[in-house]
Write a protein that holds these residues in place. Structure first.
Motif, PDB file in Angstrom:
ATOM      1  N   VAL A 130       0.256  95.864 127.921  1.00 26.02           N
ATOM      2  CA  VAL A 130       1.595  96.380 128.145  1.00 26.02           C
ATOM      3  C   VAL A 130       1.771  97.637 127.295  1.00 26.02           C
ATOM      4  CG1 VAL A 130       4.069  95.928 127.970  1.00 26.02           C
ATOM      5  CG2 VAL A 130       2.511  94.096 128.655  1.00 26.02           C
ATOM      6  N   LEU A 131       1.939  98.769 127.982  1.00 23.38           N
ATOM      7  CA  LEU A 131       2.234 100.042 127.331  1.00 23.38           C
ATOM      8  C   LEU A 131       3.738 100.251 127.441  1.00 23.38           C
ATOM      9  CD1 LEU A 131       1.625 102.875 126.147  1.00 23.38           C
ATOM     10  CD2 LEU A 131       1.171 103.625 128.503  1.00 23.38           C
ATOM     11  N   GLU A 132       4.404 100.395 126.285  1.00 22.54           N
ATOM     12  CA  GLU A 132       5.848 100.612 126.274  1.00 22.54           C
ATOM     13  C   GLU A 132       6.148 101.935 125.571  1.00 22.54           C
ATOM     14  OE1 GLU A 132       8.325  96.718 126.178  1.00 22.54           O
ATOM     15  OE2 GLU A 132       6.718  96.496 124.695  1.00 22.54           O
ATOM     16  N   LEU A 176      19.398 109.625 127.049  1.00 21.97           N
ATOM     17  CA  LEU A 176      18.773 108.760 126.048  1.00 21.97           C
ATOM     18  C   LEU A 176      19.689 107.599 125.708  1.00 21.97           C
ATOM     19  CD1 LEU A 176      17.220 111.455 123.698  1.00 21.97           C
ATOM     20  CD2 LEU A 176      16.172 110.261 125.613  1.00 21.97           C
ATOM     21  N   PRO A 177      19.185 106.435 125.388  1.00 23.91           N
ATOM     22  CA  PRO A 177      17.769 106.101 125.226  1.00 23.91           C
ATOM     23  C   PRO A 177      17.078 105.942 126.590  1.00 23.91           C
ATOM     24  CG  PRO A 177      19.076 104.138 124.859  1.00 23.91           C
ATOM     25  CD  PRO A 177      20.043 105.282 125.072  1.00 23.91           C
ATOM     26  N   TRP A 178      15.778 106.223 126.582  1.00 25.15           N
ATOM     27  CA  TRP A 178      14.937 106.118 127.773  1.00 25.15           C
ATOM     28  C   TRP A 178      13.784 105.192 127.435  1.00 25.15           C
ATOM     29  CZ3 TRP A 178       9.749 107.254 128.528  1.00 25.15           C
ATOM     30  CH2 TRP A 178       9.307 107.341 129.848  1.00 25.15           C
ATOM     31  N   ARG A 179      13.444 104.303 128.360  1.00 19.56           N
ATOM     32  CA  ARG A 179      12.344 103.353 128.150  1.00 19.56           C
ATOM     33  C   ARG A 179      11.502 103.244 129.410  1.00 19.56           C
ATOM     34  NH1 ARG A 179      16.708 101.380 125.595  1.00 19.56           N
ATOM     35  NH2 ARG A 179      16.486 100.725 123.431  1.00 19.56           N
ATOM     36  N   LYS A 180      10.215 103.014 129.207  1.00 23.26           N
ATOM     37  CA  LYS A 180       9.301 102.776 130.317  1.00 23.26           C
ATOM     38  C   LYS A 180       8.306 101.718 129.875  1.00 23.26           C
ATOM     39  CE  LYS A 180       6.750 105.239 133.859  1.00 23.26           C
ATOM     40  NZ  LYS A 180       7.729 105.199 134.911  1.00 23.26           N
ATOM     41  N   ARG A 181       8.046 100.775 130.775  1.00 26.67           N
ATOM     42  CA  ARG A 181       7.086  99.688 130.512  1.00 26.67           C
ATOM     43  C   ARG A 181       6.074  99.672 131.651  1.00 26.67           C
ATOM     44  NH1 ARG A 181       7.153  93.374 130.912  1.00 26.67           N
ATOM     45  NH2 ARG A 181       5.756  92.976 129.211  1.00 26.67           N
ATOM     46  N   ILE A 182       4.798  99.741 131.290  1.00 26.46           N
ATOM     47  CA  ILE A 182       3.725  99.766 132.279  1.00 26.46           C
ATOM     48  C   ILE A 182       2.746  98.653 131.952  1.00 26.46           C
ATOM     49  CG2 ILE A 182       1.897 101.165 133.327  1.00 26.46           C
ATOM     50  CD1 ILE A 182       4.327 102.965 131.248  1.00 26.46           C
ATOM     51  N   GLU A 183       2.387  97.865 132.963  1.00 27.97           N
ATOM     52  CA  GLU A 183       1.379  96.816 132.791  1.00 27.97           C
ATOM     53  C   GLU A 183       0.061  97.313 133.366  1.00 27.97           C
ATOM     54  OE1 GLU A 183       2.896  93.201 134.465  1.00 27.97           O
ATOM     55  OE2 GLU A 183       4.362  92.964 132.854  1.00 27.97           O
ATOM     56  N   ILE A 184      -1.010  97.151 132.587  1.00 22.91           N
ATOM     57  CA  ILE A 184      -2.330  97.636 132.968  1.00 22.91           C
ATOM     58  C   ILE A 184      -3.316  96.482 132.806  1.00 22.91           C
ATOM     59  CG2 ILE A 184      -4.121  99.338 132.450  1.00 22.91           C
ATOM     60  CD1 ILE A 184      -1.735 100.964 131.121  1.00 22.91           C
ATOM     61  N   PRO A 185      -4.060  96.137 133.869  1.00 24.59           N
ATOM     62  CA  PRO A 185      -4.985  94.997 133.791  1.00 24.59           C
ATOM     63  C   PRO A 185      -6.048  95.162 132.704  1.00 24.59           C
ATOM     64  CG  PRO A 185      -4.731  95.737 136.063  1.00 24.59           C
ATOM     65  CD  PRO A 185      -4.070  96.764 135.189  1.00 24.59           C
ATOM     66  N   TYR A 186      -6.378  94.054 132.047  1.00 17.57           N
ATOM     67  CA  TYR A 186      -7.473  94.025 131.081  1.00 17.57           C
ATOM     68  C   TYR A 186      -8.775  94.379 131.793  1.00 17.57           C
ATOM     69  CZ  TYR A 186      -5.182  91.813 127.057  1.00 17.57           C
ATOM     70  OH  TYR A 186      -4.415  91.554 125.964  1.00 17.57           O
ATOM     71  N   GLY A 187      -9.705  94.897 131.018  1.00 17.74           N
ATOM     72  CA  GLY A 187     -11.037  95.156 131.549  1.00 17.74           C
ATOM     73  C   GLY A 187     -11.137  96.408 132.386  1.00 17.74           C
ATOM     74  N   THR A 188     -10.160  97.299 132.278  1.00 19.02           N
ATOM     75  CA  THR A 188     -10.185  98.509 133.107  1.00 19.02           C
ATOM     76  C   THR A 188     -10.564  99.746 132.304  1.00 19.02           C
ATOM     77  OG1 THR A 188      -7.773  98.706 132.856  1.00 19.02           O
ATOM     78  CG2 THR A 188      -8.589  97.625 134.850  1.00 19.02           C
ATOM     79  N   ASP A 242       0.676  96.451 123.722  1.00 17.08           N
ATOM     80  CA  ASP A 242       0.668  95.022 123.415  1.00 17.08           C
ATOM     81  C   ASP A 242       1.477  94.718 122.150  1.00 17.08           C
ATOM     82  OD1 ASP A 242      -0.940  94.706 125.660  1.00 17.08           O
ATOM     83  OD2 ASP A 242      -2.788  94.820 124.501  1.00 17.08           O
ATOM     84  N   GLY A 243       2.595  95.432 121.984  1.00 20.80           N
ATOM     85  CA  GLY A 243       3.504  95.201 120.877  1.00 20.80           C
ATOM     86  C   GLY A 243       3.144  95.884 119.572  1.00 20.80           C
ATOM     87  N   SER A 274       1.295 111.637 122.694  1.00 16.72           N
ATOM     88  CA  SER A 274       0.031 111.393 123.390  1.00 16.72           C
ATOM     89  C   SER A 274      -0.747 110.303 122.683  1.00 16.72           C
ATOM     90  CB  SER A 274      -0.823 112.662 123.408  1.00 16.72           C
ATOM     91  OG  SER A 274      -0.173 113.673 124.123  1.00 16.72           O
ATOM     92  N   GLY A 275      -1.583 109.623 123.431  1.00 14.77           N
ATOM     93  CA  GLY A 275      -2.430 108.606 122.853  1.00 14.77           C
ATOM     94  C   GLY A 275      -3.351 107.997 123.882  1.00 14.77           C
ATOM     95  N   SER A 276      -4.141 107.046 123.425  1.00 14.16           N
ATOM     96  CA  SER A 276      -5.068 106.347 124.310  1.00 14.16           C
ATOM     97  C   SER A 276      -5.327 104.949 123.761  1.00 14.16           C
ATOM     98  CB  SER A 276      -6.373 107.112 124.439  1.00 14.16           C
ATOM     99  OG  SER A 276      -7.037 107.174 123.193  1.00 14.16           O
ATOM    100  N   PHE A 277      -5.852 104.101 124.631  1.00 21.40           N
ATOM    101  CA  PHE A 277      -6.269 102.766 124.224  1.00 21.40           C
ATOM    102  C   PHE A 277      -7.318 102.281 125.208  1.00 21.40           C
ATOM    103  CE2 PHE A 277      -2.845 102.128 127.199  1.00 21.40           C
ATOM    104  CZ  PHE A 277      -3.206 101.018 127.938  1.00 21.40           C
ATOM    105  N   GLU A 278      -8.087 101.297 124.788  1.00 22.19           N
ATOM    106  CA  GLU A 278      -9.093 100.709 125.668  1.00 22.19           C
ATOM    107  C   GLU A 278      -9.353  99.272 125.272  1.00 22.19           C
ATOM    108  OE1 GLU A 278     -13.223 102.207 125.119  1.00 22.19           O
ATOM    109  OE2 GLU A 278     -12.292 103.507 123.625  1.00 22.19           O
ATOM    110  N   ASP A 279      -9.987  98.551 126.178  1.00 24.56           N
ATOM    111  CA  ASP A 279     -10.323  97.168 125.835  1.00 24.56           C
ATOM    112  C   ASP A 279     -11.803  96.970 125.836  1.00 24.56           C
ATOM    113  OD1 ASP A 279     -10.679  97.143 128.657  1.00 24.56           O
ATOM    114  OD2 ASP A 279      -8.810  96.110 128.953  1.00 24.56           O
TER     115      ASP A 279
END
Length: 135
Positions: free
Chosen positions: A43-45, A73-85, A108-109, A130-135
């Motif tokens: 979960v990217l928030e 404002l305030p502005w929020r966005k929540r995106i779900e991204i499958p594991y293993g991608t 993921d909090g 900007s940023g990045s993450f991976e599993d």
């Protein structure tokens, strides 16, 4: 002879009573498939707060961009991204007028990136997160 028939019937009854029990009931009828397990998601928030007027907000995730105009404002966005991608990169570009802006990104909090800024006067400013993450 009657006695032999009675004994044979009693023995047959006892053998039937001691036979195998019925198979245990299953939760899934034969031929049916098991229910699909839920796919785990990252979960990217993103959250933007402050007093600035956001004239254009552009969110990009893995090269795919979306744009919003005149964001309150305030502005929020929540995106779900499958594991293993694999690896995912995001960017949040905010063109804004006078005022303060503060933006955070969590995956993921857990806080991944944050930015803030303050501008005054009649011009515009741009803030990026900007940023990045991976599993």
């Amino acid at each position: 002879m009657i006695r032999t028939v009675v004994v044979a019937l009693v023995v047959a009854g006892l053998l039937t009573a001691c036979g195998e029990s019925a198979p245990p009931a299953t939760s899934t009828p034969p031929g049916a498939t098991e229910p699909a397990q839920e796919t785990k998601q990252h979960v990217l928030e993103l959250e933007v707060t402050g007093t600035a007027t956001i004239t254009t907000l552009t969110f990009t995730l893995d090269g795919k961009a979306s744009e919003e105009k005149n964001v309150t404002l305030p502005w929020r966005k929540r995106i779900e991204i499958p594991y293993g991608t694999g690896r995912h990169e995001y960017n949040l570009a905010m063109q804004r007028g006078a005022g303060k802006v503060f933006a955070t990104a969590t995956v993921d909090g857990k806080l991944v990136t944050q930015t803030g800024g303050n501008s005054s006067g009649g011009g515009t400013a741009t803030s990026n997160l900007s940023g990045s993450f991976e599993d």
